[in-house]
Design a protein around this motif. Structure first.
Motif, mmCIF file in Angstrom:
data_model
loop_
_atom_site.group_PDB
_atom_site.id
_atom_site.type_symbol
_atom_site.label_atom_id
_atom_site.label_comp_id
_atom_site.label_asym_id
_atom_site.label_seq_id
_atom_site.Cartn_x
_atom_site.Cartn_y
_atom_site.Cartn_z
ATOM 1 N N VAL A 141 -1.106 16.763 1.483
ATOM 2 C CA VAL A 141 -0.556 16.113 2.687
ATOM 3 C C VAL A 141 -1.671 15.807 3.682
ATOM 4 N N MET A 142 -2.669 16.675 3.747
ATOM 5 C CA MET A 142 -3.750 16.524 4.727
ATOM 6 C C MET A 142 -4.765 15.434 4.371
ATOM 7 N N LEU A 143 -4.839 15.035 3.106
ATOM 8 C CA LEU A 143 -5.931 14.166 2.640
ATOM 9 C C LEU A 143 -6.142 12.886 3.455
ATOM 10 N N PRO A 144 -5.083 12.095 3.761
ATOM 11 C CA PRO A 144 -5.341 10.887 4.558
ATOM 12 C C PRO A 144 -5.866 11.211 5.956
ATOM 13 N N GLY A 145 -5.539 12.400 6.446
ATOM 14 C CA GLY A 145 -6.046 12.837 7.751
ATOM 15 C C GLY A 145 -7.538 13.092 7.714
ATOM 16 N N PHE A 146 -8.025 13.675 6.609
ATOM 17 C CA PHE A 146 -9.470 13.873 6.436
ATOM 18 C C PHE A 146 -10.183 12.523 6.438
ATOM 19 N N LYS A 147 -9.555 11.553 5.786
ATOM 20 C CA LYS A 147 -10.142 10.213 5.671
ATOM 21 C C LYS A 147 -10.239 9.543 7.044
ATOM 22 N N LEU A 148 -9.188 9.691 7.839
ATOM 23 C CA LEU A 148 -9.178 9.085 9.180
ATOM 24 C C LEU A 148 -10.157 9.801 10.115
ATOM 25 N N ALA A 163 5.535 13.140 3.198
ATOM 26 C CA ALA A 163 4.816 13.906 4.231
ATOM 27 C C ALA A 163 3.376 13.406 4.340
ATOM 28 N N ARG A 164 2.747 13.180 3.191
ATOM 29 C CA ARG A 164 1.356 12.681 3.180
ATOM 30 C C ARG A 164 1.278 11.315 3.877
ATOM 31 N N ALA A 165 2.262 10.449 3.618
ATOM 32 C CA ALA A 165 2.286 9.112 4.232
ATOM 33 C C ALA A 165 2.443 9.195 5.744
ATOM 34 N N MET A 166 3.015 10.302 6.230
ATOM 35 C CA MET A 166 3.299 10.450 7.665
ATOM 36 C C MET A 166 2.190 11.166 8.437
ATOM 37 N N ILE A 167 1.208 11.723 7.749
ATOM 38 C CA ILE A 167 0.260 12.637 8.392
ATOM 39 C C ILE A 167 -0.538 11.977 9.520
ATOM 40 N N ASN A 168 -0.835 10.691 9.410
ATOM 41 C CA ASN A 168 -1.592 10.012 10.469
ATOM 42 C C ASN A 168 -0.675 9.342 11.493
ATOM 43 N N ASP A 169 0.605 9.704 11.463
ATOM 44 C CA ASP A 169 1.598 9.164 12.404
ATOM 45 C C ASP A 169 1.589 7.628 12.421
ATOM 46 N N PRO A 170 1.818 7.004 11.250
ATOM 47 C CA PRO A 170 1.718 5.543 11.176
ATOM 48 C C PRO A 170 2.855 4.848 11.921
ATOM 49 N N LEU A 171 2.618 3.593 12.234
ATOM 50 C CA LEU A 171 3.636 2.757 12.873
ATOM 51 C C LEU A 171 4.697 2.334 11.850
ATOM 52 N N ILE A 172 4.228 2.042 10.638
ATOM 53 C CA ILE A 172 5.116 1.501 9.607
ATOM 54 C C ILE A 172 4.891 2.208 8.280
ATOM 55 N N LEU A 173 5.970 2.461 7.570
ATOM 56 C CA LEU A 173 5.907 3.043 6.233
ATOM 57 C C LEU A 173 6.251 1.962 5.224
ATOM 58 N N MET A 174 5.400 1.775 4.228
ATOM 59 C CA MET A 174 5.648 0.798 3.168
ATOM 60 C C MET A 174 5.826 1.547 1.854
ATOM 61 N N CYS A 175 6.920 1.250 1.180
ATOM 62 C CA CYS A 175 7.267 2.024 -0.014
ATOM 63 C C CYS A 175 7.584 1.079 -1.170
ATOM 64 N N ASP A 176 6.954 1.338 -2.308
ATOM 65 C CA ASP A 176 7.164 0.521 -3.498
ATOM 66 C C ASP A 176 7.968 1.328 -4.513
ATOM 67 N N GLU A 177 9.232 0.997 -4.670
ATOM 68 C CA GLU A 177 10.138 1.692 -5.607
ATOM 69 C C GLU A 177 10.068 3.217 -5.431
ATOM 70 N N PRO A 178 10.236 3.722 -4.198
ATOM 71 C CA PRO A 178 10.025 5.155 -3.969
ATOM 72 C C PRO A 178 11.030 6.061 -4.672
ATOM 73 N N THR A 179 12.173 5.508 -5.097
ATOM 74 C CA THR A 179 13.159 6.342 -5.787
ATOM 75 C C THR A 179 13.278 5.963 -7.265
ATOM 76 N N GLY A 180 12.346 5.142 -7.734
ATOM 77 C CA GLY A 180 12.402 4.632 -9.113
ATOM 78 C C GLY A 180 12.421 5.704 -10.185
ATOM 79 N N ASN A 181 11.801 6.850 -9.897
ATOM 80 C CA ASN A 181 11.733 7.926 -10.896
ATOM 81 C C ASN A 181 12.642 9.102 -10.571
#
Length: 226
Positions: free
Chosen positions: A108-115, A158-176
């Motif tokens: 979950v923290m990884l994108p935060g390290f990147k930012l 949770a990982r997608a939310m870690i940097n508190d983004p304005l918008i969430l983009m999801c590609d077939e998030p429930t496909g599996n």
């Protein structure tokens, strides 16, 4: 502001040359506001994924205008676009892409390290809080390979939310996911929209999922039908 526009596409056209010119997107125009949950549907090959790539700034080879948070994306360098992606866009895919060698919390923290905006301690606290909101804080110390598919998708959110983004983009998030986990994920998305005022754009084949979102954009042959 609740109804502030998060993302706007204006007359976007996209073509491939293979070797002749193929028009993949034709005059795509729409916007998404904060606090809005929008799904994009259409048959395979209609241009949904190509559109998502452009809207996420990962493909800048198009004509037209993409405006994110009142800022025009055209003319930006790859480094500037990468910063926009990191700060303002969260991504959730059909495949969670968690790293097995890390714990759930570290994933979950990884994108935060990147930012590189917050201390590791603050990042860890924020990551734990997100896991708690998603009802999976008990998994924090587990390795990514030790948890179920439905849990992995919640960790990916949770990982997608870690940097508190304005918008969430999801590609077939429930496909599996099975129907129970699909419902859980849908409820989480609803919460992100209603409580956190995020803008959500979801590409999906699941008509039941789409009809429960605020608005559905239907694509056919590179165009928006409605």
């Amino acid at each position: 502001m609740v109804n502030k526009i998060a993302l706007e596409a204006k007359s976007i056209f996209k073509s491939f040359y293979d070797p002749v010119k193929i028009d993949v997107l034709k005059d795509i125009s729409f916007n998404i506001k904060r606090g809005e949950f929008v799904s994009v549907t259409g048959k395979s090959g209609c241009g949904k994924s190509t559109l998502l790539y452009i809207l996420s700034t990962m493909d800048s080879d198009y004509t037209g205008e993409l405006i994110i948070d009142n800022e025009l994306m055209s003319g930006k360098t790859e480094k500037q676009l990468a910063l926009v992606r990191n700060e303002r866009i969260g991504f959730v895919f059909q495949f969670h892409y968690l790293l097995n060698e890390f714990s759930v919390l570290k994933n979950v923290m990884l994108p935060g390290f990147k930012l590189n905006k917050f201390s590791e301690e603050l990042l860890e606290n924020n990551a734990y809080d997100l896991l708690k909101k998603l009802g999976i804080e008990k998994l924090a110390k587990k390795m990514a390979y030790q948890i179920s598919g439905g849990e992995k998708q919640r960790v990916a959110i949770a990982r997608a939310m870690i940097n508190d983004p304005l918008i969430l983009m999801c590609d077939e998030p429930t496909g599996n996911l099975d129907s129970k986990n699909t419902e859980i994920v849908f409820d989480i998305f609803n919460e992100l929209v209603n409580t956190f005022n995020k803008a959500l754009l979801i590409v999906t084949h699941d008509q039941n999922f789409a009809k429960n979102t605020h608005r559905t954009i239907v694509m056919e042959d590179g165009r928006i039908l409605k």
